[in-house]
Design an enzyme around this catalytic site. Structure first.
Site, PDB file in Angstrom:
ATOM      1  N   CYS A   1       0.834  -1.031   0.254  1.00  0.00           N
ATOM      2  CA  CYS A   1       0.272   0.049   0.002  1.00  0.00           C
ATOM      3  C   CYS A   1       0.248   1.138  -0.127  1.00  0.00           C
ATOM      4  O   CYS A   1       2.065   1.314   0.964  1.00  0.00           O
ATOM      5  CB  CYS A   1      -1.039  -0.076   1.059  1.00  0.00           C
ATOM      6  SG  CYS A   1      -2.034   1.125   1.618  1.00  0.00           S
TER       7      CYS A   1
ATOM      8  N   CYS B   1      -4.062   7.257  -1.783  1.00  0.00           N
ATOM      9  CA  CYS B   1      -4.634   7.351  -2.639  1.00  0.00           C
ATOM     10  C   CYS B   1      -5.935   8.190  -1.148  1.00  0.00           C
ATOM     11  O   CYS B   1      -6.646   8.616  -2.224  1.00  0.00           O
ATOM     12  CB  CYS B   1      -5.295   6.212  -3.434  1.00  0.00           C
ATOM     13  SG  CYS B   1      -5.793   4.569  -1.678  1.00  0.00           S
TER      14      CYS B   1
ATOM     15  N   THR C   1      -3.967   4.505   7.425  1.00  0.00           N
ATOM     16  CA  THR C   1      -3.385   4.543   6.184  1.00  0.00           C
ATOM     17  C   THR C   1      -2.372   5.170   6.167  1.00  0.00           C
ATOM     18  O   THR C   1      -2.329   6.516   5.367  1.00  0.00           O
ATOM     19  CB  THR C   1      -3.644   3.737   5.199  1.00  0.00           C
ATOM     20  OG1 THR C   1      -4.720   2.399   5.709  1.00  0.00           O
ATOM     21  CG2 THR C   1      -1.855   3.216   4.618  1.00  0.00           C
TER      22      THR C   1
ATOM     23  N   GLU D   1      -0.498   1.360   9.296  1.00  0.00           N
ATOM     24  CA  GLU D   1      -1.606   2.319   9.636  1.00  0.00           C
ATOM     25  C   GLU D   1      -1.675   3.057  11.233  1.00  0.00           C
ATOM     26  O   GLU D   1      -0.565   2.319  11.802  1.00  0.00           O
ATOM     27  CB  GLU D   1      -3.204   1.047   9.807  1.00  0.00           C
ATOM     28  CG  GLU D   1      -3.388   0.801   8.438  1.00  0.00           C
ATOM     29  CD  GLU D   1      -3.218   0.242   7.779  1.00  0.00           C
ATOM     30  OE1 GLU D   1      -1.476  -0.661   8.104  1.00  0.00           O
ATOM     31  OE2 GLU D   1      -2.961   0.123   6.172  1.00  0.00           O
TER      32      GLU D   1
ATOM     33  N   HIS E   1     -13.407   5.291  -3.185  1.00  0.00           N
ATOM     34  CA  HIS E   1     -12.283   4.612  -2.272  1.00  0.00           C
ATOM     35  C   HIS E   1     -12.095   2.935  -2.346  1.00  0.00           C
ATOM     36  O   HIS E   1     -10.774   2.328  -2.745  1.00  0.00           O
ATOM     37  CB  HIS E   1     -11.960   5.237  -1.091  1.00  0.00           C
ATOM     38  CG  HIS E   1     -10.471   4.863  -0.132  1.00  0.00           C
ATOM     39  ND1 HIS E   1      -9.732   5.220  -0.976  1.00  0.00           N
ATOM     40  CD2 HIS E   1     -10.429   4.342   0.935  1.00  0.00           C
ATOM     41  CE1 HIS E   1      -8.854   5.099   0.103  1.00  0.00           C
ATOM     42  NE2 HIS E   1      -9.184   3.851   1.493  1.00  0.00           N
TER      43      HIS E   1
ATOM     44  N   TYR F   1      -8.839   0.502  -4.813  1.00  0.00           N
ATOM     45  CA  TYR F   1      -8.648  -0.587  -4.735  1.00  0.00           C
ATOM     46  C   TYR F   1      -7.806  -1.303  -5.784  1.00  0.00           C
ATOM     47  O   TYR F   1      -7.560  -2.244  -6.230  1.00  0.00           O
ATOM     48  CB  TYR F   1      -9.585  -1.590  -3.654  1.00  0.00           C
ATOM     49  CG  TYR F   1      -9.607  -1.127  -2.589  1.00  0.00           C
ATOM     50  CD1 TYR F   1      -9.660   0.170  -1.896  1.00  0.00           C
ATOM     51  CD2 TYR F   1      -8.284  -2.384  -1.642  1.00  0.00           C
ATOM     52  CE1 TYR F   1      -9.217   0.752  -0.391  1.00  0.00           C
ATOM     53  CE2 TYR F   1      -8.395  -2.244  -0.170  1.00  0.00           C
ATOM     54  CZ  TYR F   1      -8.896  -0.322   0.211  1.00  0.00           C
ATOM     55  OH  TYR F   1      -8.517   0.101   1.487  1.00  0.00           O
TER      56      TYR F   1
ATOM     57  N   CYS G   1      -5.285  -0.793  -7.012  1.00  0.00           N
ATOM     58  CA  CYS G   1      -3.388  -0.700  -5.867  1.00  0.00           C
ATOM     59  C   CYS G   1      -3.471  -2.333  -6.205  1.00  0.00           C
ATOM     60  O   CYS G   1      -2.384  -2.791  -6.429  1.00  0.00           O
ATOM     61  CB  CYS G   1      -3.765  -0.405  -5.460  1.00  0.00           C
ATOM     62  SG  CYS G   1      -4.736  -0.583  -3.576  1.00  0.00           S
TER      63      CYS G   1
ATOM     64  N   GLU H   1      -7.130  -5.714   4.449  1.00  0.00           N
ATOM     65  CA  GLU H   1      -6.741  -4.256   3.752  1.00  0.00           C
ATOM     66  C   GLU H   1      -7.863  -4.394   3.200  1.00  0.00           C
ATOM     67  O   GLU H   1      -9.325  -3.714   2.441  1.00  0.00           O
ATOM     68  CB  GLU H   1      -6.125  -3.041   3.359  1.00  0.00           C
ATOM     69  CG  GLU H   1      -6.268  -1.747   2.945  1.00  0.00           C
ATOM     70  CD  GLU H   1      -5.057  -1.346   2.669  1.00  0.00           C
ATOM     71  OE1 GLU H   1      -4.520  -0.880   3.710  1.00  0.00           O
ATOM     72  OE2 GLU H   1      -4.952  -0.984   1.588  1.00  0.00           O
TER      73      GLU H   1
END
Lengths: 503, 83
Positions: A119, A123, A210, A276, A311, A315, A317, A465
């Site tokens: 991560c 974003c 995060t 996090e 959001h 993802y 990513c 996550e």
């Protein structure tokens, strides 16, 4: 010379500390060193967050978002043109002005996921900025407030300084069966505790944040739709990450203390990671010029819903991280000399099928986006929720297949120190060299990477996550149920089998 | 000497190493072409180095210029032959 907005030069907005647009990775790191964050880990306050061996890999992952923006081979994705200033900016500070922007956001996620294998944390701030561009406009239009102009000034400040923003939505929530105003502990949802002439004072916390200590700014948003009784909880604002009263308590990750050990091999991913933190707001002052919602409870629902859609698109990513895991599994198979076995080939096909299906979802929700009244482009919410629902599942199956291909050695390998030891190294070299000409150390490296991604520090990002980030699976199912057009599906079915409209 | 500018796509999921291929083209044309920055006033040819067949590089600022697309490794060989 950077142009500053006079309205944003309050005592807690010290722009002089960050005098550069489109920062380099080095400038980003330097700018973090100037922050005075209050961060605790393992019960102790940290003196230097940037150099901390457990946190630093996560900083390096964010730094990659700055680094790639300067490379000609990635600038088309990593940069955009500001609709405010007309300047070239990092896409992470951009407000989507077209469907192409939305598609590029998805592509940027894959690019960075593959570049970091984890991560990269930036974003969520982009999603917060975009949703506030919409909701502040909608509030002003209906209520006659002036939030949008205030927000646009803040946005310009973020773009000019190329900030990393933490988008902070998730409250601890306390008793899940009760709304914010009925919680036994009123601080379980962040809320306003005082109103002053110059601003407001807030108390509460945001959980699972995060990249929190790698951020220059923290943008707070409410976490659930609210009624009038919850109006003190209907608050959105932005603060410098080191504003007085903000305290960060770092979350642990599986295998995190391997980063304290000598050597890099056992980390798996030798460069990057995520983090996090629980972020506590202990009676924190927010000046009015940084307040973007204040008790407008009717607008919390759309803020949460639209942020959720953005959001869930983010993802994308995980597709890039999946690329890395698939590459690692294939490499492990080749090192074991089993890559040509039909069942291995089939498992690799299945991993690719799942990963590219994820890619289809994040591209589709972007391609089917639309223009909001304010000009910002939103993703297709149904498709974004479908995409994220797939993300809650597919990385787990991809990970299972990677572990299947890797074999049990992935979790029984001795340490790097044993490999380096004159007493034991010779045995590891002898017994961990497979039939092909691959040195034992490379076999260990690729297995450690798979371990890192499927049950080590990076599994936080790739698995849990994926499950709970941007809303747990049931949150997407509720949205899917609300957003599908069932009447049209029934009409299509009835028409084809001869049932009349009236039945 | 022909002035060539290289424009890359964003590289989200490229099928090959675009930078390595562009470097190979540069070396192969050493002394026959001048590689110039994209904001050079007199670019004769834009070499669009794309990671896949989607060819999504933003070429809007090169309207009217001659553009040659490279979308896979084989295209480089053809480009060098045609040059």
């Amino acid at each position: 010379m950077i142009r500053l907005n006079p309205a944003l030069t309050s005592n807690i907005t010290e722009s002089w500390r960050f005098p550069m647009a489109l920062k380099t990775a080095e400038q980003y790191e330097d700018s973090l060193r100037k922050l005075n964050l209050v961060v605790y880990m393992f019960g102790k306050k940290l003196d230097n967050v940037v150099n901390d061996p457990i946190i630093r890999p996560s900083m390096q992952a964010v730094a990659k978002t700055y680094d790639l923006a300067h490379l000609p081979e990635h600038e088309d994705i990593m940069t955009a043109t500001s609709h405010i200033s007309g300047k070239k900016i990092n896409r992470f500070t951009h407000i989507h002005q077209s469907l192409d922007d939305l598609v590029k956001k998805s592509k940027m996620g894959r690019l960075l996921g593959r570049a970091t294998g984890c991560c990269f944390q930036r974003c969520v701030g982009m999603d917060a900025l975009n949703v506030l561009s919409i909701v502040t406009y909608n509030m002003d239009k209906e209520l006659g407030t002036e939030y949008n102009q205030r927000f646009l000034k803040y946005l310009e400040y973020v773009q000019e300084n190329d900030f990393t923003c933490d988008g902070a939505m998730t409250d601890p929530k306390g008793d899940r069966s009760l709304p914010p105003h009925r919680q036994p502990d009123p601080d379980h949802y962040l809320h306003v505790v005082a109103q002053r002439d110059d601003g407001i004072v807030v108390r509460g916390a945001k959980a699972h944040q995060t990249g929190a200590v790698n951020s220059h700014e923290i943008i707070v948003m409410p976490t659930v739709a609210m009624r009038e009784e919850d109006k003190d909880y209907a608050v959105s604002f932005a603060l410098p990450a080191d504003a007085e009263g903000i305290v960060y308590i770092m979350g642990r990750q599986s295998c995190d203390t391997r980063k304290l050990e000598e050597g890099m091999l056992d980390r798996g991913n030798t460069f990057f990671g995520g983090h996090e933190a629980l972020v506590v707001f202990d009676d924190v002052f927010v000046p009015w010029d940084r307040v973007f919602m204040y008790k407008e409870y009717d607008f919390v629902g759309q803020l949460v819903e639209k942020f959720g859609a953005y959001h869930r698109q983010s993802y994308a990513c995980k597709v890039g991280v999946g690329d890395v895991l698939i590459g690692a599994a294939q490499t492990a198979a080749e090192y074991n000399n089993v890559a040509k076995a039909s069942h291995i080939k089939d498992k690799i096909i299945e991993m690719n099928h799942l990963n590219e299906t994820l890619y289809c979802g994040c591209i589709a929700c972007a391609s089917e986006g639309f223009k909001e009244d304010c000009g910002t482009y939103s993703v297709n919410s149904l498709l974004a929720n479908i995409h994220k629902q797939n993300v809650t599942r597919f990385p787990y199956e991809i990970s299972r297949l990677a572990q299947d291909i890797a074999g049990g050695l992935m979790v029984t390998l001795p340490s790097e120190q044993d490999l380096r030891s004159p007493q034991t190294g010779k045995w590891l070299e002898k017994y961990y060299t497979a039939s092909c000409d691959v040195p034992a150390i490379n076999r260990m490296r690729i297995l450690r990477l798979i371990e890192n991604m499927t049950l080590g520090t990076a599994a936080v990002g790739y698995l849990t996550e994926s499950m709970h980030g941007a809303g747990s699976p049931q949150a997407q199912r509720i949205m899917i149920s609300r957003l599908v057009n069932m009447a049209e599906k029934k009409r299509a079915a009835k028409k084809l089998c001869g049932i009349g409209e009236e039945c | 000497m022909l002035k060539v500018g290289i424009k890359y796509c964003g590289g989200c999921n490229p099928g090959y190493d675009r930078v390595a291929l562009a470097d190979y083209i540069r070396e192969s044309l050493h002394g026959r072409a001048e590689f110039v920055p994209l904001d050079h006033e007199h670019i004769d040819l834009v070499l669009a180095v794309e990671g896949c067949q989607t060819c999504c590089a933003d070429l809007s600022s090169f309207e009217g210029k001659q553009i040659y697309f490279i979308a896979q490794i084989e295209d480089a060989g053809k480009f060098l032959q045609d040059f």
